[in-house]
Design a protein around this motif. Structure first.
Motif, PDB file in Angstrom:
ATOM      1  N   UNK A  42       0.833  -1.210   0.000  1.00  0.00           N
ATOM      2  CA  UNK A  42       0.000   0.000   0.000  1.00  0.00           C
ATOM      3  C   UNK A  42       0.863   1.253   0.000  1.00  0.00           C
ATOM      4  N   UNK A  43       1.815   1.302   0.923  1.00  0.00           N
ATOM      5  CA  UNK A  43       2.663   2.490   1.022  1.00  0.00           C
ATOM      6  C   UNK A  43       3.577   2.637  -0.180  1.00  0.00           C
ATOM      7  N   UNK A  44       4.093   1.487  -0.685  1.00  0.00           N
ATOM      8  CA  UNK A  44       4.978   1.544  -1.842  1.00  0.00           C
ATOM      9  C   UNK A  44       4.268   2.053  -3.082  1.00  0.00           C
ATOM     10  N   UNK A  45       3.069   1.552  -3.331  1.00  0.00           N
ATOM     11  CA  UNK A  45       2.301   2.014  -4.489  1.00  0.00           C
ATOM     12  C   UNK A  45       1.943   3.486  -4.345  1.00  0.00           C
ATOM     13  N   UNK A  46       1.523   3.880  -3.147  1.00  0.00           N
ATOM     14  CA  UNK A  46       1.155   5.284  -2.919  1.00  0.00           C
ATOM     15  C   UNK A  46       2.339   6.214  -3.161  1.00  0.00           C
ATOM     16  N   UNK A  47       3.526   5.802  -2.690  1.00  0.00           N
ATOM     17  CA  UNK A  47       4.717   6.647  -2.856  1.00  0.00           C
ATOM     18  C   UNK A  47       5.174   6.695  -4.306  1.00  0.00           C
ATOM     19  N   UNK A  48       5.253   5.537  -4.956  1.00  0.00           N
ATOM     20  CA  UNK A  48       5.765   5.486  -6.329  1.00  0.00           C
ATOM     21  C   UNK A  48       4.792   6.079  -7.336  1.00  0.00           C
ATOM     22  N   UNK A  49       3.520   6.142  -6.978  1.00  0.00           N
ATOM     23  CA  UNK A  49       2.536   6.724  -7.885  1.00  0.00           C
ATOM     24  C   UNK A  49       2.838   8.209  -8.133  1.00  0.00           C
ATOM     25  N   UNK A  85       4.951   8.108 -11.033  1.00  0.00           N
ATOM     26  CA  UNK A  85       4.449   7.298 -12.126  1.00  0.00           C
ATOM     27  C   UNK A  85       5.176   5.987 -12.283  1.00  0.00           C
ATOM     28  N   UNK A  86       5.739   5.478 -11.190  1.00  0.00           N
ATOM     29  CA  UNK A  86       6.530   4.247 -11.257  1.00  0.00           C
ATOM     30  C   UNK A  86       5.975   3.178 -10.339  1.00  0.00           C
ATOM     31  N   UNK A  87       4.652   3.194 -10.131  1.00  0.00           N
ATOM     32  CA  UNK A  87       4.062   2.235  -9.193  1.00  0.00           C
ATOM     33  C   UNK A  87       4.237   0.777  -9.631  1.00  0.00           C
ATOM     34  N   UNK A  88       4.487   0.547 -10.917  1.00  0.00           N
ATOM     35  CA  UNK A  88       4.668  -0.836 -11.393  1.00  0.00           C
ATOM     36  C   UNK A  88       5.973  -1.445 -10.880  1.00  0.00           C
TER      37      UNK A  88
END
Length: 271
Positions: free
Chosen positions: A85-92, A95-98
């Motif tokens: 959750x935190x990783x996706x939120x931060x990388x979003x 634009x690098x959530x993948x």
């Protein structure tokens, strides 16, 4: 007014610090001697006709490891999903959530799985070990073992230490799989990345060194939890109140030692 009240406060403080340092050194020495004696009985116990009982080790493995599986699974799953959750939120933001799999993989295997597992076992099994030995001491059961010709270290300490060395790395490995799996479930739900693709990327990212990094720390944590629990249990004074204080002290010291050791281990290994 007592003579202590008239002394220089600096002298009083210095004496207190000195006593605390001496007590700490004594505890470290006692812990080191127990570890050495434990390995002695583990290796030469059969020759001394006091072999370490396999049944006692199996019993401790059950108490320390198997019975802790549900709480370890719950916390590992929670930590894995939290990292996702935190990783996706931060990388979003970039634009690098993948690429969140990179952070999840290394964080779970190298840091969070051994750390959370060690803390849980310290609070669960380290406290139980301190309470058991402390209760036996105030009930003079330890002295009774001496009278019967049974070495207390061989009888009480070795099975717990061996079980801790076996089960804590095993629980850490179990925590790795659970944490990574549930993180992958959330990544699949949020980003639409399939579990197969997530698993392939995780396997590609992680190496044996990464896995051994976490397992190596868990072995060190095993020693810390067992030794601190035994030392605090053996130093109990008084009745039930003394057992309670020793148990609390064992938990606080174990968790503190685990966190500090984890920081030092990470610093040294990454240099």
């Amino acid at each position: 007014m007592t003579p202590t009240d008239t002394r220089n406060p600096i002298v009083v403080m210095t004496e207190r610090i000195g006593r605390a340092v001496v007590a700490g050194v004594e505890e470290i020495g006692l812990g080191a001697m127990m570890v050495i004696e434990s390995f002695y009985w583990l290796i030469f116990g059969r020759r001394e006709k006091q072999a370490v009982r396999f049944g006692a080790i199996a019993e401790q493995c059950m108490a320390i490891g198997i019975q802790a599986v549900p709480i370890i699974a719950l916390l590992a799953a929670t930590i894995g999903m939290m990292l996702a959750i935190q990783g996706i939120h931060t990388l979003r933001i970039f634009g690098a959530e993948s690429r969140v799999t990179i952070g999840i993989s290394f964080s779970v295997v190298r840091e969070f799985a051994p750390l959370i597992t060690g803390i849980v076992i310290a609070g669960r099994s380290g406290s139980a070990l301190a309470a058991r030995i402390g209760t036996m001491k105030i009930n003079q059961e330890v002295d009774a073992l001496y009278v019967m010709g049974i070495n207390p270290v061989r009888f009480l300490v070795v099975p717990s230490l061996v079980a801790m060395l076996i089960m804590l790395p095993a629980l850490t490995l179990f925590s790795d799989f659970v944490g990574l799996f549930f993180a992958g479930v959330y990544v699949n739900l949020d980003l639409g990345i399939s579990l197969a693709a997530y698993a392939d990327e995780t396997i590609e990212l992680l190496s044996v060194d990464d896995l051994m990094h976490g397992l190596g720390k868990s072995v060190i944590f095993s020693f810390l939890i067992a030794v601190i629990g035994v030392v605090n249990g053996a130093s109990v004074q008084g009745g039930a109140e003394g057992v309670g204080k020793a148990t609390t002290r064992a938990v606080v010291q174990s968790i503190s030692a685990i966190i500090v050791t984890d920081m030092l281990f990470a610093f040294v290994v990454t240099r």
